[in-house]
Design an enzyme around this catalytic site. Structure first.
Site, mmCIF file in Angstrom:
data_model
loop_
_atom_site.group_PDB
_atom_site.id
_atom_site.type_symbol
_atom_site.label_atom_id
_atom_site.label_comp_id
_atom_site.label_asym_id
_atom_site.label_seq_id
_atom_site.Cartn_x
_atom_site.Cartn_y
_atom_site.Cartn_z
ATOM 1 N N GLU A 77 0.545 -1.121 0.295
ATOM 2 C CA GLU A 77 0.098 0.002 0.119
ATOM 3 C C GLU A 77 0.903 0.918 0.072
ATOM 4 O O GLU A 77 1.618 2.226 0.547
ATOM 5 C CB GLU A 77 -0.739 0.187 1.220
ATOM 6 C CG GLU A 77 -1.929 1.160 1.331
ATOM 7 C CD GLU A 77 -2.862 1.003 2.243
ATOM 8 O OE1 GLU A 77 -3.638 1.749 2.852
ATOM 9 O OE2 GLU A 77 -3.265 -0.381 2.937
ATOM 10 N N LYS A 255 -4.886 0.225 14.028
ATOM 11 C CA LYS A 255 -4.732 -1.015 12.853
ATOM 12 C C LYS A 255 -3.769 0.308 11.727
ATOM 13 O O LYS A 255 -2.787 -0.226 11.316
ATOM 14 C CB LYS A 255 -5.780 -0.881 12.102
ATOM 15 C CG LYS A 255 -5.691 -1.870 10.677
ATOM 16 C CD LYS A 255 -5.441 -0.461 8.916
ATOM 17 C CE LYS A 255 -5.470 -2.013 8.216
ATOM 18 N NZ LYS A 255 -4.977 -0.767 6.655
ATOM 19 N N ASP A 271 9.138 -11.440 13.186
ATOM 20 C CA ASP A 271 7.327 -11.820 12.693
ATOM 21 C C ASP A 271 6.400 -10.746 13.558
ATOM 22 O O ASP A 271 6.393 -10.676 14.201
ATOM 23 C CB ASP A 271 8.033 -13.283 14.038
ATOM 24 C CG ASP A 271 5.872 -13.983 14.354
ATOM 25 O OD1 ASP A 271 5.398 -13.601 13.358
ATOM 26 O OD2 ASP A 271 5.836 -15.019 15.087
ATOM 27 N N HIS A 368 -4.933 8.378 -0.095
ATOM 28 C CA HIS A 368 -5.494 7.577 -0.257
ATOM 29 C C HIS A 368 -5.195 6.879 -1.919
ATOM 30 O O HIS A 368 -4.936 5.509 -2.601
ATOM 31 C CB HIS A 368 -5.813 6.780 1.027
ATOM 32 C CG HIS A 368 -6.156 5.495 -0.103
ATOM 33 N ND1 HIS A 368 -4.843 4.262 1.513
ATOM 34 C CD2 HIS A 368 -6.808 4.493 -0.124
ATOM 35 C CE1 HIS A 368 -5.646 2.560 1.228
ATOM 36 N NE2 HIS A 368 -6.679 3.410 0.396
#
Length: 377
Positions: A77, A255, A271, A368
C-alpha cells in the site's frame, strides 16, 4: 532539486549509497531483484511452490532520540509509506520523537491442569527456583554465556490451573526458540515433581513492558491547505478522545498504527504476527480495547504518545537467512533490539499522526486513492 520520491528507483538507491547509508553490495542486492535462493526458500516455509514478492519502500528522516534514521517498509500500500514520511516530517518540526525502551524480556508459560493439590504444588515450585534456573541454564547454555537466560520465576494458581511464568532475557534475539526450549526443559522437570506432564510449555506473545514514544509538535506544523494548525491539532485531539470511548474507532486507529510497524517488522525479517498480537492484546489489557496512541493540545503544542510492546530480534531466525533484512538493519542504523524497538514505536506514532491529520482534514481517501491509482500502470 528533485525530491527523493521524484527520483527513479536507481537514482534513489544511488542517493543512499552516496549518503553512506548503503554499500555498493547493498545497492546491487536491491537492484538485482533476485528471488530467494531455492535452499533459503525451502528452509523458510513448508510445501514451497514459489515466491511472492512485495515492494520495499523507505521512510526518510525519522528522527528518534536525537538521531535521524531511514526505515524500510515492506507492503502493498503506497499510502502507508507516504503517510509515514509525512508524519516523520511533522515530527521533525518538534525535534523528533523521544523513546524509552524497557529491558528486552520474553515470557513463557508452563501450565498444569487439574492437580490433586494445587496449593501444595505452588509452594513446592516456589521453593525450588534455584533448581528451575539450573535446568533452564542447562537447556540453553549459549544464551547464559552471552549474559541472558532465565531471569525470574512466578507461580500462581488460576482456578483449576497452576501457571509457572518464566521470564527470559534472550539478548539480541526475538527469543521464541530460546524460550520454548527453556520452557519445555523446565516443564519436564516440574512434571517429574508433580507426577504429571504439563498441559502446555510455550512462550507468550503478550507483554505489558511497553515501549513509550512521545512527540511534541508546534501546532502550525500540522496545518493543512484548508485549516490552520490550531484547528487541526484540536480536531486530532478530539478524535483521540473519541477513540478512548469507542471500540470501532480504537480498532481502526490501532490498525493504522500497525500499518507502519508491521511493514517495518517484515522488512527486518521479524515475526509481524507476534508483534500484531502483542500490540492488540496490550490495547485490551484493562478489559476494554483502547487506542495505543493519545493526542492532546497544550500551549500551542500537539503532544502525542504511544505505548506498545514490541517483541523483536536482530539476530537469529529469518533475520540471518534474509539478506534484505540485514540490509534494512544497516540502512536504519539498527544494532540492537532496543534500536529496533525505538524506531518502530516512533514509526507507529508518526504513522498515526499522519493518518488522523488526514482523517480530520481532507479525508483519508483524498491521498489514499490518489496514491493507489498511481500505483497501477
Amino acid at each position: 532539486m528533485r525530491k527523493f520520491y521524484q527520483l527513479t528507483r536507481a537514482e534513489r538507491v544511488q542517493a543512499l549509497v552516496d549518503a553512506g547509508l548503503l554499500s555498493t553490495a547493498d545497492a546491487h542486492l536491491l537492484l538485482a531483484d533476485a528471488p530467494l535462493p531455492q535452499a533459503t526458500a525451502e528452509h523458510l516455509t513448508e510445501n514451497q511452490i514459489g515466491q511472492f514478492p512485495l515492494p520495499m519502500g523507505l521512510v526518510r528522516g525519522l528522527r528518534v532520540n536525537g538521531l535521524t534514521h531511514d526505515v524500510a517498509l515492506v507492503g502493498e500500500e503506497p499510502s502507508v509509506v507516504a503517510a509515514a514520511n509525512n508524519g516523520a516530517r511533522m515530527a521533525r518540526a518538534g525535534g523528533g520523537v523521544t523513546v524509552q525502551v524497557p529491558p528486552h524480556r520474553v515470557a513463557a508459560e508452563v501450565v498444569f491442569a487439574d492437580l490433586a493439590e494445587p496449593e501444595a504444588a505452588v509452594r513446592l515450585i516456589e521453593a525450588q527456583v534455584a533448581d528451575i534456573k539450573a535446568a533452564a541454564a542447562a537447556a540453553h547454555p549459549s544464551i547464559v554465556r552471552r549474559g541472558g537466560g532465565l531471569q525470574a520465576v512466578h507461580v500462581q494458581q488460576r482456578q483449576q490451573f497452576v501457571k509457572v511464568t518464566l521470564v527470559v532475557d534472550p539478548q539480541q534475539a526475538m527469543g521464541a526458540n530460546i524460550v520454548n526450549t527453556i520452557a519445555e526443559r523446565v516443564g519436564r522437570l516440574l512434571g517429574s515433581w508433580l507426577h504429571q506432564p504439563p498441559l502446555i510449555s510455550i512462550l507468550s506473545n503478550y507483554s505489558d513492558d511497553a515501549v513509550i514514544a512521545t512527540v511534541a509538535i508546534p501546532v502550525n506544523a500540522v496545518a493543512t491547505r484548508h485549516a490552520d494548525g490550531a484547528t487541526v491539532a484540536r480536531l486530532i485531539a478530539r478524535t483521540s478522545d473519541f477513540a478512548m470511548i469507542d471500540i470501532d474507532r480504537a480498532t481502526t486507529n490501532n490498525k493504522g498504527v500497525m500499518n507502519g510497524i508491521a511493514a517495518a517488522t517484515i522488512a527486518l525479517g521479524n515475526d509481524y504476527r507476534a508483534v500484531e498480537a502483542g500490540a492488540h492484546a496490550y490495547a485490551a489489557r484493562s478489559g476494554r480495547y483502547l487506542p495505543l496512541t493519545q493526542w492532546r493540545v497544550a500551549d500551542d503544542t500537539l503532544h502525542g504518545k504511544i505505548a506498545v510492546p514490541l517483541q523483536l530480534g536482530v539476530v537469529g531466525g529469518a533475520v540471518g537467512a534474509l539478506h534484505r533484512a540485514g540490509l534494512a538493519q544497516r540502512l536504519a542504523g539498527i544494532k540492537t533490539v532496543a534500536d529496533a524497538q525505538a524506531l518502530l514505536a516512533a514509526l507507529g506514532l508518526v504513522q498515526n499522526l499522519a493518518a488522523v491529520r488526514a482523517l480530520v482534514g481532507p479525508g483519508i481517501q483524498a491521498g489514499h486513492m490518489h496514491l493507489q491509482a498511481g500505483a497501477w500502470p
